[in-house]
Motif scaffolding. Structure first.
Motif, PDB file in Angstrom:
ATOM      1  N   SER A  82       0.577  -1.233  -0.057  1.00 45.77           N
ATOM      2  CA  SER A  82       0.109  -0.081   0.047  1.00 45.77           C
ATOM      3  C   SER A  82       1.044   1.274  -0.145  1.00 45.77           C
ATOM      4  N   ASP A  83       1.911   1.207   0.384  1.00 49.20           N
ATOM      5  CA  ASP A  83       3.011   2.459   0.401  1.00 49.20           C
ATOM      6  C   ASP A  83       4.004   2.263  -0.804  1.00 49.20           C
ATOM      7  N   ASP A  84       3.665   1.693  -1.978  1.00 52.02           N
ATOM      8  CA  ASP A  84       4.261   1.623  -3.202  1.00 52.02           C
ATOM      9  C   ASP A  84       4.404   2.910  -3.762  1.00 52.02           C
ATOM     10  N   THR A  85       5.414   3.641  -3.961  1.00 53.64           N
ATOM     11  CA  THR A  85       5.570   4.871  -4.186  1.00 53.64           C
ATOM     12  C   THR A  85       5.760   5.329  -5.846  1.00 53.64           C
ATOM     13  N   VAL A  86       5.776   4.092  -6.377  1.00 53.58           N
ATOM     14  CA  VAL A  86       5.906   4.327  -7.779  1.00 53.58           C
ATOM     15  C   VAL A  86       4.749   3.313  -8.605  1.00 53.58           C
ATOM     16  N   GLU A  87       3.709   2.684  -7.961  1.00 57.62           N
ATOM     17  CA  GLU A  87       3.164   1.933  -8.443  1.00 57.62           C
ATOM     18  C   GLU A  87       2.183   2.623  -9.454  1.00 57.62           C
ATOM     19  N   SER A  88       1.661   3.862  -9.095  1.00 55.52           N
ATOM     20  CA  SER A  88       0.601   4.345  -9.855  1.00 55.52           C
ATOM     21  C   SER A  88       1.273   4.805 -11.219  1.00 55.52           C
ATOM     22  N   SER A  89       2.489   5.076 -11.357  1.00 57.90           N
ATOM     23  CA  SER A  89       3.241   5.803 -12.571  1.00 57.90           C
ATOM     24  C   SER A  89       4.280   4.717 -13.133  1.00 57.90           C
ATOM     25  N   ALA A  90       4.318   3.532 -12.770  1.00 51.95           N
ATOM     26  CA  ALA A  90       5.378   2.635 -13.142  1.00 51.95           C
ATOM     27  C   ALA A  90       4.881   1.128 -13.511  1.00 51.95           C
ATOM     28  N   GLU A 134      16.904   3.909   2.510  1.00 46.18           N
ATOM     29  CA  GLU A 134      15.688   3.439   2.823  1.00 46.18           C
ATOM     30  C   GLU A 134      14.358   4.300   2.517  1.00 46.18           C
ATOM     31  N   PRO A 135      13.348   3.475   2.321  1.00 49.63           N
ATOM     32  CA  PRO A 135      11.983   4.116   1.765  1.00 49.63           C
ATOM     33  C   PRO A 135      11.623   5.131   2.891  1.00 49.63           C
ATOM     34  N   LEU A 136      10.800   6.383   2.447  1.00 47.53           N
ATOM     35  CA  LEU A 136      10.334   7.410   3.113  1.00 47.53           C
ATOM     36  C   LEU A 136       8.890   6.833   3.577  1.00 47.53           C
ATOM     37  N   HIS A 137       8.201   7.378   4.537  1.00 47.64           N
ATOM     38  CA  HIS A 137       6.780   6.824   5.033  1.00 47.64           C
ATOM     39  C   HIS A 137       5.958   7.456   3.841  1.00 47.64           C
ATOM     40  N   ARG A 138       4.654   6.579   3.661  1.00 48.89           N
ATOM     41  CA  ARG A 138       3.770   6.991   2.876  1.00 48.89           C
ATOM     42  C   ARG A 138       3.309   8.574   2.936  1.00 48.89           C
ATOM     43  N   ILE A 139       2.969   8.859   4.053  1.00 52.90           N
ATOM     44  CA  ILE A 139       2.218  10.041   4.418  1.00 52.90           C
ATOM     45  C   ILE A 139       3.156  11.189   4.081  1.00 52.90           C
ATOM     46  N   ARG A 173      11.770  20.556  16.560  1.00 49.28           N
ATOM     47  CA  ARG A 173      10.797  20.142  17.472  1.00 49.28           C
ATOM     48  C   ARG A 173      10.238  18.758  17.011  1.00 49.28           C
ATOM     49  N   PRO A 174      10.030  17.468  17.578  1.00 54.39           N
ATOM     50  CA  PRO A 174       9.506  16.400  17.221  1.00 54.39           C
ATOM     51  C   PRO A 174       7.848  16.428  16.900  1.00 54.39           C
ATOM     52  N   VAL A 175       7.525  15.778  15.863  1.00 55.62           N
ATOM     53  CA  VAL A 175       6.137  15.890  15.407  1.00 55.62           C
ATOM     54  C   VAL A 175       5.619  14.558  15.362  1.00 55.62           C
ATOM     55  N   ASN A 176       4.532  14.212  15.834  1.00 52.26           N
ATOM     56  CA  ASN A 176       3.794  13.137  16.097  1.00 52.26           C
ATOM     57  C   ASN A 176       2.757  13.039  14.914  1.00 52.26           C
ATOM     58  N   VAL A 177       2.745  12.310  14.051  1.00 56.01           N
ATOM     59  CA  VAL A 177       1.691  12.080  12.818  1.00 56.01           C
ATOM     60  C   VAL A 177       0.997  11.004  12.894  1.00 56.01           C
ATOM     61  N   LYS A 178      -0.139  11.248  12.899  1.00 54.87           N
ATOM     62  CA  LYS A 178      -1.330  10.114  13.164  1.00 54.87           C
ATOM     63  C   LYS A 178      -1.444   9.493  11.852  1.00 54.87           C
ATOM     64  N   PRO A 179      -1.780   8.091  11.684  1.00 50.97           N
ATOM     65  CA  PRO A 179      -1.871   7.375  10.453  1.00 50.97           C
ATOM     66  C   PRO A 179      -3.200   8.024   9.685  1.00 50.97           C
ATOM     67  N   SER A 180      -4.022   8.678  10.285  1.00 51.78           N
ATOM     68  CA  SER A 180      -5.333   9.039   9.675  1.00 51.78           C
ATOM     69  C   SER A 180      -5.176  10.643   9.228  1.00 51.78           C
ATOM     70  N   VAL A 181      -3.992  10.984   9.316  1.00 50.99           N
ATOM     71  CA  VAL A 181      -3.942  12.420   8.969  1.00 50.99           C
ATOM     72  C   VAL A 181      -3.949  12.523   7.305  1.00 50.99           C
ATOM     73  N   THR A 182      -4.525  13.674   6.554  1.00 55.30           N
ATOM     74  CA  THR A 182      -4.343  13.814   5.350  1.00 55.30           C
ATOM     75  C   THR A 182      -3.125  14.666   5.052  1.00 55.30           C
ATOM     76  N   PRO A 183      -2.839  14.679   3.543  1.00 53.88           N
ATOM     77  CA  PRO A 183      -1.409  15.520   3.336  1.00 53.88           C
ATOM     78  C   PRO A 183      -1.716  17.072   3.468  1.00 53.88           C
TER      79      PRO A 183
END
Length: 351
Positions: free
Chosen positions: A28-36, A140-145, A202-212
């Motif tokens: 689900s985190d594949d960053t190139v799937e849509s264009s490759a 290493e791969p970057l996080h999806r969000i 400053r650290p930032v906690n990112v919730k999985p449900s957050v939108t871009p």
């Protein structure tokens, strides 16, 4: 011959097995799937086939090792050759992972900052611009969000950055040890932080449900440069004298709404400079009487800057004083007649 096949094949097995496992875990985190679609399809098919064949060969090797017939010295020598091939394999896969990483980061507008690049690290933590960073190694791969938010971040003036927080800095400490020594770090979870305006990261906690869009809006607001109101020497030291550059607006009472808007715009334009407002009716600066006469005495502006290191040292040798902990500042006062954005911005830019 059997060992030779295994050694040659090991160039593929370890990294391929890892890659296939990671692919299953992060489909689900594949960053190139849509264009490759079809990208490297034949190559990936061959790698999968090689991995499967190599897996069988390695299983045979393990079975042979369960009942060794060779001399101990032969086992040691064979194992050394096997580990040499393993190192070659891992290095080859590391290079391919690095190529993938650089290609994807560039496509999404993510900047990679290497720990050994002292100029880039200085710009990141002390330059003053707004950054949203993920701690991740270069291959290493970057996080999806993080990837999905990169475009929105750039649109609000925040640069997405990938930085290896585990690598050693010239001081011998890592970025995590230098800036986040009191925070527990879980390597299985992504770690994000913001840094801007020459302030501490400053650290930032990112919730999985957050939108871009929501994440970009939050980061833009949290990194927005702020105008500080100071009415005590401690606040002036904190928000002005401890900064490389500072603009002090000295006002007799509160700023008018029009002048406050002008100052807020200056803060946005010159985010690398700290801006403070001093109400001279509540607290006065020691150097106010030394300021040149201005046409409008109700509001004055002074630009303060730490001189170059060699000039500062020379000043200390001369025994200069001051209430800023031994620091010596160069100052310049605004002498214009108009309290408008254009002449004030020109003054700050020139200073």
């Amino acid at each position: 011959l059997f060992l030779a096949h295994a050694f040659i094949g090991s160039l593929l097995v370890i990294a391929v097995a890892t890659a296939l496992t990671n692919a299953k875990q992060s489909q689900s985190d594949d960053t190139v799937e849509s264009s490759a679609n079809g990208f490297c399809q034949s190559e990936l098919k061959n790698v999968r086939s090689a991995a499967q064949a190599l897996g069988l060969e390695l299983e045979l090797m393990r079975n042979s090792l369960d009942k060794p017939t060779a001399a101990d010295s032969d086992l040691v020598r064979a194992w050394r050759l096997f580990r040499n091939q393993q190192a070659i394999t891992e290095n080859e896969f590391h290079q391919v992972n690095l190529d993938f990483s650089q290609r994807i980061r560039g496509a999404y507008g993510v900047v990679t900052v290497e720990a050994e690049n002292s100029t880039a690290m200085t710009d990141l933590f002390y330059g003053g611009d707004a950054f949203f960073a993920q701690c991740v190694r270069s291959s290493e791969p970057l996080h999806r969000i993080f990837l999905e938010s990169a475009s929105a971040l750039l649109n609000v003036g925040v640069t997405p950055v990938a930085v290896d927080c585990f690598a050693k800095l010239p001081s011998g400490k890592s970025t995590l040890q230098r800036f986040f020594s009191t925070r527990r770090f879980n390597k299985s979870e992504p770690f994000f932080f913001t840094v801007s305006n020459r302030e501490k990261p400053r650290p930032v906690n990112v919730k999985p449900s957050v939108t871009p869009s929501l994440l970009a809006s939050f980061i833009a607001e949290s990194t927005r440069p702020k105008l500080s109101i100071v009415n005590a020497s401690e606040d002036f030291r904190e928000y002005c004298l401890r900064r490389r550059q500072c603009v002090a607006i000295i006002s007799e009472g509160n700023l008018s709404s029009a002048r406050h808007e002008v100052v807020e715009e200056l803060v946005r334009r010159f985010r690398r400079i700290s801006f403070v407002v001093v109400d001279s009716k509540k607290w006065s600066l020691s150097f106010e009487d030394a300021l040149p006469q201005a046409s409008d005495k109700s509001t004055r502006m002074v630009f303060l800057q730490l001189p170059r290191a060699d000039e500062s040292k020379a000043g200390r040798k001369r025994g200069g004083g001051g209430g800023s902990g031994g620091k010596h500042f160069e100052g310049r006062a605004y002498k214009g007649e108009d309290w408008d954005l254009a002449p004030l911005a020109a003054f700050v830019a020139d200073a």
